[in-house]
Design an enzyme around this catalytic site. Structure first.
Site, PDB file in Angstrom:
ATOM      1  N   TYR A  69      35.147 -58.287  32.339  1.00 28.59           N
ATOM      2  CA  TYR A  69      36.107 -59.394  32.319  1.00 28.59           C
ATOM      3  C   TYR A  69      35.837 -60.339  31.156  1.00 28.59           C
ATOM      4  O   TYR A  69      34.692 -60.768  30.960  1.00 28.59           O
ATOM      5  CB  TYR A  69      36.028 -60.211  33.620  1.00 28.59           C
ATOM      6  CG  TYR A  69      36.628 -59.498  34.806  1.00 28.59           C
ATOM      7  CD1 TYR A  69      37.938 -59.751  35.203  1.00 28.59           C
ATOM      8  CD2 TYR A  69      35.897 -58.555  35.518  1.00 28.59           C
ATOM      9  CE1 TYR A  69      38.501 -59.085  36.287  1.00 28.59           C
ATOM     10  CE2 TYR A  69      36.447 -57.883  36.600  1.00 28.59           C
ATOM     11  CZ  TYR A  69      37.747 -58.152  36.977  1.00 28.59           C
ATOM     12  OH  TYR A  69      38.288 -57.486  38.041  1.00 28.59           O
ATOM     13  N   GLY A 123      38.026 -60.189  19.885  1.00 31.31           N
ATOM     14  CA  GLY A 123      36.832 -59.408  19.552  1.00 31.31           C
ATOM     15  C   GLY A 123      35.695 -59.502  20.554  1.00 31.31           C
ATOM     16  O   GLY A 123      34.696 -58.806  20.416  1.00 31.31           O
ATOM     17  N   ASN A 167      47.456 -52.640  35.723  1.00 30.89           N
ATOM     18  CA  ASN A 167      46.781 -53.530  34.767  1.00 30.89           C
ATOM     19  C   ASN A 167      46.899 -52.900  33.368  1.00 30.89           C
ATOM     20  O   ASN A 167      45.967 -52.274  32.853  1.00 30.89           O
ATOM     21  CB  ASN A 167      45.318 -53.732  35.177  1.00 30.89           C
ATOM     22  CG  ASN A 167      44.614 -54.800  34.349  1.00 30.89           C
ATOM     23  OD1 ASN A 167      45.129 -55.234  33.313  1.00 30.89           O
ATOM     24  ND2 ASN A 167      43.450 -55.221  34.800  1.00 30.89           N
ATOM     25  N   GLU A 168      48.074 -53.108  32.758  1.00 35.20           N
ATOM     26  CA  GLU A 168      48.401 -52.361  31.539  1.00 35.20           C
ATOM     27  C   GLU A 168      47.500 -52.730  30.363  1.00 35.20           C
ATOM     28  O   GLU A 168      47.107 -51.867  29.587  1.00 35.20           O
ATOM     29  CB  GLU A 168      49.872 -52.569  31.158  1.00 35.20           C
ATOM     30  CG  GLU A 168      50.873 -52.084  32.219  1.00 35.20           C
ATOM     31  CD  GLU A 168      50.708 -50.600  32.608  1.00 35.20           C
ATOM     32  OE1 GLU A 168      50.205 -49.828  31.783  1.00 35.20           O
ATOM     33  OE2 GLU A 168      51.053 -50.244  33.754  1.00 35.20           O
ATOM     34  N   TYR A 184      40.892 -49.730  27.590  1.00 36.79           N
ATOM     35  CA  TYR A 184      39.967 -48.640  27.918  1.00 36.79           C
ATOM     36  C   TYR A 184      40.355 -47.347  27.190  1.00 36.79           C
ATOM     37  O   TYR A 184      39.490 -46.611  26.728  1.00 36.79           O
ATOM     38  CB  TYR A 184      39.925 -48.406  29.441  1.00 36.79           C
ATOM     39  CG  TYR A 184      39.310 -49.553  30.222  1.00 36.79           C
ATOM     40  CD1 TYR A 184      38.097 -50.120  29.814  1.00 36.79           C
ATOM     41  CD2 TYR A 184      39.922 -50.064  31.366  1.00 36.79           C
ATOM     42  CE1 TYR A 184      37.526 -51.175  30.526  1.00 36.79           C
ATOM     43  CE2 TYR A 184      39.356 -51.105  32.079  1.00 36.79           C
ATOM     44  CZ  TYR A 184      38.159 -51.657  31.660  1.00 36.79           C
ATOM     45  OH  TYR A 184      37.587 -52.693  32.372  1.00 36.79           O
ATOM     46  N   LYS A 237      41.733 -47.151  24.261  1.00 43.97           N
ATOM     47  CA  LYS A 237      41.245 -47.321  22.878  1.00 43.97           C
ATOM     48  C   LYS A 237      39.749 -47.061  22.793  1.00 43.97           C
ATOM     49  O   LYS A 237      39.230 -46.725  21.742  1.00 43.97           O
ATOM     50  CB  LYS A 237      41.487 -48.773  22.408  1.00 43.97           C
ATOM     51  CG  LYS A 237      42.846 -49.018  21.810  1.00 43.97           C
ATOM     52  CD  LYS A 237      42.920 -50.389  21.153  1.00 43.97           C
ATOM     53  CE  LYS A 237      42.892 -51.522  22.169  1.00 43.97           C
ATOM     54  NZ  LYS A 237      43.246 -52.848  21.632  1.00 43.97           N
TER      55      LYS A 237
HETATM   56  C1  COA Z   1      40.904 -55.981  29.468  1.00 41.95           C
HETATM   57  C2  COA Z   1      40.280 -56.918  28.461  1.00 41.95           C
HETATM   58  C3  COA Z   1      38.781 -56.877  28.594  1.00 41.95           C
HETATM   59  C4  COA Z   1      40.647 -56.444  27.056  1.00 41.95           C
HETATM   60  O1  COA Z   1      40.163 -57.389  26.104  1.00 41.95           O
HETATM   61  P1  COA Z   1      41.127 -57.902  24.945  1.00 41.95           P
HETATM   62  O2  COA Z   1      40.369 -58.755  24.027  1.00 41.95           O
HETATM   63  O3  COA Z   1      42.301 -58.513  25.643  1.00 41.95           O
HETATM   64  O4  COA Z   1      41.419 -56.525  24.227  1.00 41.95           O
HETATM   65  P2  COA Z   1      42.768 -55.983  23.614  1.00 41.95           P
HETATM   66  O5  COA Z   1      42.488 -54.541  23.274  1.00 41.95           O
HETATM   67  O6  COA Z   1      43.927 -56.270  24.473  1.00 41.95           O
HETATM   68  O7  COA Z   1      42.870 -56.808  22.289  1.00 41.95           O
HETATM   69  C5  COA Z   1      42.101 -56.405  21.200  1.00 41.95           C
HETATM   70  C6  COA Z   1      42.786 -56.946  19.979  1.00 41.95           C
HETATM   71  O8  COA Z   1      42.098 -58.114  19.597  1.00 41.95           O
HETATM   72  C7  COA Z   1      42.276 -58.294  18.207  1.00 41.95           C
HETATM   73  N1  COA Z   1      41.003 -58.640  17.612  1.00 41.95           N
HETATM   74  C8  COA Z   1      40.761 -59.794  16.962  1.00 41.95           C
HETATM   75  N2  COA Z   1      39.510 -59.826  16.520  1.00 41.95           N
HETATM   76  C9  COA Z   1      38.918 -58.668  16.869  1.00 41.95           C
HETATM   77  C10 COA Z   1      37.628 -58.117  16.674  1.00 41.95           C
HETATM   78  N3  COA Z   1      36.677 -58.785  15.999  1.00 41.95           N
HETATM   79  N4  COA Z   1      37.341 -56.896  17.208  1.00 41.95           N
HETATM   80  C11 COA Z   1      38.270 -56.205  17.891  1.00 41.95           C
HETATM   81  N5  COA Z   1      39.541 -56.674  18.087  1.00 41.95           N
HETATM   82  C12 COA Z   1      39.857 -57.901  17.599  1.00 41.95           C
HETATM   83  C13 COA Z   1      42.850 -57.017  17.647  1.00 41.95           C
HETATM   84  O9  COA Z   1      44.217 -57.230  17.384  1.00 41.95           O
HETATM   85  C14 COA Z   1      42.696 -56.037  18.788  1.00 41.95           C
HETATM   86  O10 COA Z   1      43.739 -55.110  18.853  1.00 41.95           O
HETATM   87  P3  COA Z   1      43.505 -53.609  18.286  1.00 41.95           P
HETATM   88  O11 COA Z   1      42.291 -53.066  19.008  1.00 41.95           O
HETATM   89  O12 COA Z   1      44.747 -52.870  18.685  1.00 41.95           O
HETATM   90  O13 COA Z   1      43.278 -53.748  16.822  1.00 41.95           O
HETATM   91  C15 COA Z   1      40.781 -58.370  28.648  1.00 41.95           C
HETATM   92  O14 COA Z   1      42.164 -58.428  28.400  1.00 41.95           O
HETATM   93  C16 COA Z   1      40.465 -58.924  30.016  1.00 41.95           C
HETATM   94  O15 COA Z   1      39.346 -59.364  30.259  1.00 41.95           O
HETATM   95  N6  COA Z   1      41.459 -58.931  30.902  1.00 41.95           N
HETATM   96  C17 COA Z   1      41.332 -59.535  32.208  1.00 41.95           C
HETATM   97  C18 COA Z   1      40.297 -58.859  33.056  1.00 41.95           C
HETATM   98  C19 COA Z   1      40.564 -57.402  33.258  1.00 41.95           C
HETATM   99  O16 COA Z   1      41.699 -56.970  33.443  1.00 41.95           O
HETATM  100  N7  COA Z   1      39.462 -56.645  33.279  1.00 41.95           N
HETATM  101  C20 COA Z   1      39.506 -55.249  33.541  1.00 41.95           C
HETATM  102  C21 COA Z   1      39.235 -55.043  34.983  1.00 41.95           C
HETATM  103  S1  COA Z   1      39.116 -53.303  35.322  1.00 41.95           S
END
Ligand code: COA
Length: 172
Positions: free
Chosen positions: A97, A106, A135-136, A142, A144
């Site tokens: 989370y 990031g 949870n799209e 995951y 990725k």
């Molecule tokens: C699921 C979760 C962990 C994903 O984390 P997130 O930061 O939202 O990850 P995303 O893949 O959606 O976004 C990553 C994007 O951040 C941006 N980004 C900015 N700086 C970055 C960096 N230094 N490194 C990586 N990505 C970066 C990029 O645009 C990246 O997209 P890309 O991988 O397509 O290039 C988060 O949304 C979350 O905690 N959600 C709520 C809790 C949850 O659902 N947990 C899972 C329970 S099973």
């Protein structure tokens, strides 16, 4: 922006309990009945509960801090593995989370790299997790990170039986 990932210790229990409850609510409150949310939150989070987890040798807790502010956490555990998970030396990525204000910046990426490292250190060859079927954003994250769908199981939020997809990946 300085992201630090570190192992959690018993002293972090109160801060972890607060973050864990807050991130669960942020993620799922809009999709659940308030009574079910309240039941789940009361059963899963609280200082003594998280303290027990932090002291449990079968659980690894990782905390993500940005400029010393707690921004996310992950927990790995060994134990019962669903039948659909077939790889060697399986570990569960039990919780993962990131606080909403840190999404897309990031933090999740850095936390996942450390999860891989710690899981490998503990002897894991396979990582598996359950993620709510709707949870799209998490499913996309995951995917990725190399996880593929292997099946499903039931996850109870209070009195509501929900379907989690089970995702699996091999560790190199
Ligand atoms: C699921 C979760 C962990 C994903 O984390 P997130 O930061 O939202 O990850 P995303 O893949 O959606 O976004 C990553 C994007 O951040 C941006 N980004 C900015 N700086 C970055 C960096 N230094 N490194 C990586 N990505 C970066 C990029 O645009 C990246 O997209 P890309 O991988 O397509 O290039 C988060 O949304 C979350 O905690 N959600 C709520 C809790 C949850 O659902 N947990 C899972 C329970 S099973």
């Amino acid at each position: 922006m300085n992201i630090v990932i570190r192992p959690g210790a018993a002293i972090d229990a109160t801060a972890l309990a607060e973050l864990a409850a807050r991130t669960f609510e942020e993620t799922f409150a809009a999709h659940n009945e308030p009574e079910d949310m309240a039941l789940y939150l009361a059963s899963a989070y609280g200082t003594s509960r998280q303290q027990k987890e932090l002291l449990d040798p079968d659980v690894t807790t990782l905390l993500a801090e940005v400029d010393r502010e707690l921004a996310g956490y992950a927990q790995l555990r060994s134990g019962v593995t669903p039948e659909c998970v077939s790889g060697e030396a399986p570990f569960e990525l039990w919780r993962f989370y990131v606080a909403r204000s840190w999404h897309g910046r990031g933090v999740a990426h850095a936390l996942m790299r450390r999860v891989e490292l710690e899981a490998s250190r503990r002897g894991a060859r396979t990582l598996w997790l359950g993620v709510w079927e709707h949870n799209e954003r998490a499913k996309a994250f995951y995917r990725k990170n190399g996880f593929v769908d292997a099946g499903s199981h039931v996850f109870m939020v209070g009195t509501d039986a929900q379907t989690d997809r089970i995702l699996v990946r091999q560790l190199s």
